[in-house]
Each structure stands twice: as structure tokens, then as C-alpha cells.
Design a protein around this motif. Structure first.
Motif, short mmCIF file in Angstrom:
data_model
loop_
_atom_site.label_atom_id
_atom_site.label_comp_id
_atom_site.label_asym_id
_atom_site.label_seq_id
_atom_site.Cartn_x
_atom_site.Cartn_y
_atom_site.Cartn_z
N TYR A 96 0.83 -1.20 0.00
CA TYR A 96 0.00 0.00 0.00
C TYR A 96 0.86 1.25 0.00
O TYR A 96 0.53 2.25 -0.65
N GLY A 97 1.98 1.21 0.72
CA GLY A 97 2.90 2.35 0.71
C GLY A 97 3.44 2.63 -0.69
O GLY A 97 3.52 3.79 -1.11
N LEU A 126 -3.17 5.49 8.56
CA LEU A 126 -4.31 4.77 9.14
C LEU A 126 -4.25 3.28 8.81
O LEU A 126 -4.59 2.44 9.65
N LEU A 127 -3.82 2.94 7.60
CA LEU A 127 -3.70 1.52 7.24
C LEU A 127 -2.61 0.86 8.09
O LEU A 127 -2.78 -0.27 8.56
N VAL A 184 -1.51 -2.88 12.63
CA VAL A 184 -1.01 -3.19 13.98
C VAL A 184 -2.18 -3.63 14.87
O VAL A 184 -2.09 -4.66 15.57
N ILE A 185 -3.27 -2.88 14.86
CA ILE A 185 -4.44 -3.22 15.68
C ILE A 185 -5.01 -4.57 15.25
O ILE A 185 -5.34 -5.41 16.10
N ASN A 186 -5.11 -4.79 13.95
CA ASN A 186 -5.63 -6.06 13.44
C ASN A 186 -4.76 -7.23 13.88
O ASN A 186 -5.26 -8.28 14.27
N THR A 187 -3.44 -7.05 13.82
CA THR A 187 -2.53 -8.12 14.20
C THR A 187 -2.59 -8.40 15.71
O THR A 187 -2.54 -9.55 16.12
N VAL A 188 -2.70 -7.37 16.50
CA VAL A 188 -2.70 -7.55 17.96
C VAL A 188 -4.03 -8.12 18.46
O VAL A 188 -4.04 -9.03 19.30
N LEU A 209 -9.40 0.79 -0.44
CA LEU A 209 -8.70 2.07 -0.59
C LEU A 209 -8.09 2.22 -1.98
O LEU A 209 -8.16 3.30 -2.58
N LEU A 210 -7.53 1.15 -2.52
CA LEU A 210 -6.94 1.22 -3.87
C LEU A 210 -8.00 1.48 -4.93
O LEU A 210 -7.76 2.23 -5.88
#
Length: 144
Positions: free
Chosen positions: A72-73, A98-99, A104-108, A127-128
Motif C-alpha cells: 500500500y505504501g 491509518l492503514l 497493527v491493531i488487526n494483528t494484535v 482504498l486502492l
């Protein structure tokens, strides 16, 4: 290692694209340069994932957790070169941050590192599509 025609076709196409990118990388403009980097990054990540799953017999989902953010970057860098307006460039940077935070939030909390990160793949794809539609609208307005 390559179980079927489609799997083999994917890797052969990726290798041919990467080789073409390496040979032409100095002759292209900025957006195409980042597309070449994206192709090379995809080849590296797919090769690492294949090595982990085939030779080490381990779960390779960790590669895709990292690659979603890298991919995405790189797409954001491509769109940054194509969008001239500062407002779109700022939103691209905000969406990348935000992605990253979302990954990070999704992984944790939701999909640990050893599980497939389908949540972030869907958000990235959404987003793409949004950025591609904005770019298409921008191109259409420039032509008119």
C-alpha cells in the motif's frame, strides 16, 4: 513446489515482469519507477513466503502481514506522483498512516501474525479502488 498451471503461470509472469523492471528501471518516469519497485517487492515477498512454507514447512502469513503495508505504501507513492492537488496527496498520506495503524491493531487484537490478514487485505483493496476512481476522475477532467 508449483502444484498447478496457474501457480506456475503466476510465478513465471512475476519473474518476467521483475526482470523487465530491472532492465528498464532507469528509463521510466517516477510512477512507473515505483511500479517496478512494487513488482520487485512482490517477487521478493512471494519468494520468501514460498521458502517459508515449502522448505521450512512453517506458516508464511507473517510475510503478508508485512507486505500489505509495504504494497500500500508503494501504491501511495505511485498515486502521489500522479495526483497534483495537495489535498489528494495529504489524504494519501493519512490513509497510509491509518492503514499502518489498522494493521497493527488487526494483528494484535483480531488476526494474529500466524493467521491470514484478510481484514487488512479487504481494506487495502477498497482504498486502492477509491484512489483509482479518483485518479480516473482526475484524468477525465484533464482531458475535458
Amino acid at each position: 513446489m508449483f502444484s498447478d498451471f496457474y501457480h506456475s503461470f503466476y510465478y513465471v509472469s512475476l519473474i518476467i515482469s521483475a526482470l523487465t523492471s530491472v532492465f528498464l528501471i532507469k528509463k521510466v518516469d517516477a510512477p512507473n519507477f515505483f511500479i517496478a519497485i512494487l513488482i520487485l517487492a512482490t517477487l521478493v515477498s512471494e519468494s520468501v513466503a514460498k521458502y517459508i512454507s515449502f522448505y521450512l514447512k512453517e506458516n508464511s502469513n507473517i510475510v503478508y502481514h508485512v507486505f500489505v503495508v509495504v504494497e500500500y505504501g508503494l501504491y501511495c507513492l505511485i498515486f502521489l506522483k500522479l495526483f497534483v492537488q495537495l489535498v489528494f496527496q495529504r489524504w494519501l498520506v493519512v490513509s497510509f498512516v491509518l492503514l499502518f495503524i489498522g494493521e497493527v491493531i488487526n494483528t494484535v487484537f483480531f488476526q494474529p501474525i500466524l493467521f491470514s490478514n484478510t481484514n487488512m487485505l479487504i481494506i487495502e483493496a477498497l482504498l486502492l479502488v477509491i484512489w483509482a476512481l479518483y485518479l480516473f476522475k482526475h484524468i477525465r477532467e484533464d482531458i475535458s
